[in-house]
Enzyme design. Structure first.
Site, mmCIF file in Angstrom:
data_model
loop_
_atom_site.group_PDB
_atom_site.id
_atom_site.type_symbol
_atom_site.label_atom_id
_atom_site.label_comp_id
_atom_site.label_asym_id
_atom_site.label_seq_id
_atom_site.Cartn_x
_atom_site.Cartn_y
_atom_site.Cartn_z
ATOM 1 N N ARG A 46 -6.341 4.840 -14.595
ATOM 2 C CA ARG A 46 -6.199 4.020 -13.382
ATOM 3 C C ARG A 46 -5.138 2.954 -13.623
ATOM 4 N NH1 ARG A 46 -9.308 0.038 -13.251
ATOM 5 N NH2 ARG A 46 -11.224 1.174 -13.662
ATOM 6 N N TYR A 98 3.970 1.336 13.254
ATOM 7 C CA TYR A 98 3.205 2.567 13.016
ATOM 8 C C TYR A 98 1.724 2.326 13.341
ATOM 9 C CZ TYR A 98 1.010 6.346 10.369
ATOM 10 O OH TYR A 98 0.247 7.409 9.988
ATOM 11 N N ASP A 170 8.710 -2.143 5.792
ATOM 12 C CA ASP A 170 8.307 -0.739 5.705
ATOM 13 C C ASP A 170 9.587 0.086 5.862
ATOM 14 O OD1 ASP A 170 7.501 1.875 6.231
ATOM 15 O OD2 ASP A 170 5.679 1.255 7.276
ATOM 16 N N LYS A 195 6.609 10.903 3.442
ATOM 17 C CA LYS A 195 7.661 11.271 4.376
ATOM 18 C C LYS A 195 8.924 11.688 3.619
ATOM 19 C CE LYS A 195 4.340 9.865 7.004
ATOM 20 N NZ LYS A 195 4.244 8.529 7.573
#
Ligand SMILES: *Cc1c(COP(=O)(O)O)cnc(C)c1O
Length: 380
Positions: A46, A98, A170, A195
């Site tokens: 992690r 978004y 973003d 994306k």
């Protein structure tokens, strides 16, 4: 080093145990120590994973940052950024952001005392007026999704920094190939690597790139303390996707430009939203802060009925009707019912996101085939 070289080489090195040129997928949860605390920099997966380290170093170079941290999705990355704030703090964001980003702020963080105010961000003076005493973060998306508004990153960073407000951009739509927000003054950059960075519609992944050590240390702490880390296979896929980022994005942008002109001239098409048009309100700012105009565009038909839009949405054969964007294959979508269904309808309409708007994510197929596909769907 040029961007095209960084995508392939930055952070990447042959595997020391075998010489493998491709970064191995370190599918392990823990690492053997020679004795307590006597290890090679890796203790538990992690906290650190070598596949993830290479990707984080690569992203740092692509965005000219100090450090980068990867997450299991774009929204998990955003969640980490919002956790830099405290209860009572305010976020200023654009009213056509978004839908999932808005939902995270409005439906999750609101209950933890984070207040979100939505405004049209393309007017910097409105941003200045809208700052309140508790505003701690300005959240920029540019180009916006799906209205393709352009936000002047540098102008907003200048306003924010006079008042010690953080700016996070973003950069999912533009990609680091077209736009580097940290160079324009931003503090943090967010990517949904799902994306363009991944680019092949085969992975969900997110990243935050930080401008300095202080922010880097805080995001790193949150990454480990909250634990929304990506698996090594997903890091490998994003790393592989990035190697062709510049080639894919350049081709997709060129295709999008030709498609935008085709749509503009089509007698059944009403508006075409594309920042590459010289009469687009954000054209000059896009020209200043982006290398090309991106591969996303939206349009609507003169026939404003949902039925007419639906006919196009279901009539294309190469453009697949699907959520998401930024893959090699072209996609067509209906923001009002798909990606932006979680925005309140009045905010949606106020910002110009009508029921008949159609969004395209232009891929890297031959542009003539894409235009022919749209032509038959619109004419039928
Ligand atoms: C998809 C997307 C996100 C969310 O990313 P996920 O990887 O789906 O969690 C955030 N911002 C923008 C602009 C996006 O397109």
């Amino acid at each position: 080093m040029h961007f095209e070289t960084k995508t392939i080489h930055s952070g990447v090195h042959p595997d020391p145990s075998t010489g493998a040129i491709m970064t191995p997928i370190f599918q392990t949860s823990t690492y053997v120590q020679d004795g307590p605390g006597n290890h090679k920099g890796y203790e538990y997966a992690r906290t650190q994973n070598p596949t993830r380290t290479v990707l984080q170093d690569n992203l740092t170079a692509l965005e000219n940052g100090h450090s980068a941290y990867c997450f299991s999705s774009g929204l998990a990355a955003m969640d980490a950024v919002i956790k830099l704030l405290k209860s009572g703090d305010g976020v200023l964001a654009s009213n056509d952001m978004y839908g999932g980003s808005f939902r995270l702020l409005d439906r999750v963080f609101k209950d933890f005392g984070i207040e979100t105010k939505l405004i049209p961000m393309q007017d910097p003076s409105l941003v200045k007026q809208s700052i309140q005493s508790n505003t701690r973060l300005i959240w920029i998306e540019t180009p916006t999704n799906p209205l393709l508004n352009i936000v002047d990153i540098e102008a907003i960073c200048n306003i924010a920094h006079q008042q010690n407000i953080l700016v996070c951009v973003d950069n999912t739509f533009a990609t680091p190939y077209l736009q580097n927000p940290l160079n324009l003054g931003a503090d943090l950059v967010l990517h949904s690597a799902t994306k363009y960075l991944g680019g092949h519609s085969d992975v969900v992944h997110g990243a935050v790139i930080c401008k300095n050590q202080e922010l880097g240390d805080r995001v790193k702490f949150i990454q480990n303390a909250t634990g929304a880390v990506p698996g090594p296979m997903d890091c490998f896929l994003v790393l592989r996707g990035i190697k062709t980022l510049h080639v894919r994005v350049e081709r997709a942008c060129n295709n999008a430009e030709k498609i935008a002109h085709f749509l503009l001239e089509h007698p059944k098409v009403n508006r075409v939203l594309y920042p590459g048009f010289s009469d687009h309100p954000g054209h000059l700012i896009a020209k200043k802060q982006m290398k090309m105009f991106g591969a996303m565009l939206s349009f609507d038909l003169k026939n404003e009925s949902l039925e007419a839009a639906n006919k196009v949405l279901s009539g294309t054969k190469l453009f697949s009707c699907a959520e998401s964007l930024g893959g090699v294959e072209s996609l067509i979508g209906h923001p009002a019912s798909m990606t932006h269904a979680s925005l309140p309808k009045d905010e949606r309409l106020k910002s110009g996101l009508t029921d008949s708007l159609i969004r395209l994510s232009v891929g890297i197929e031959h542009v003539d085939d894409l235009i022919e596909d749209l032509r038959q769907a619109i004419d039928s």
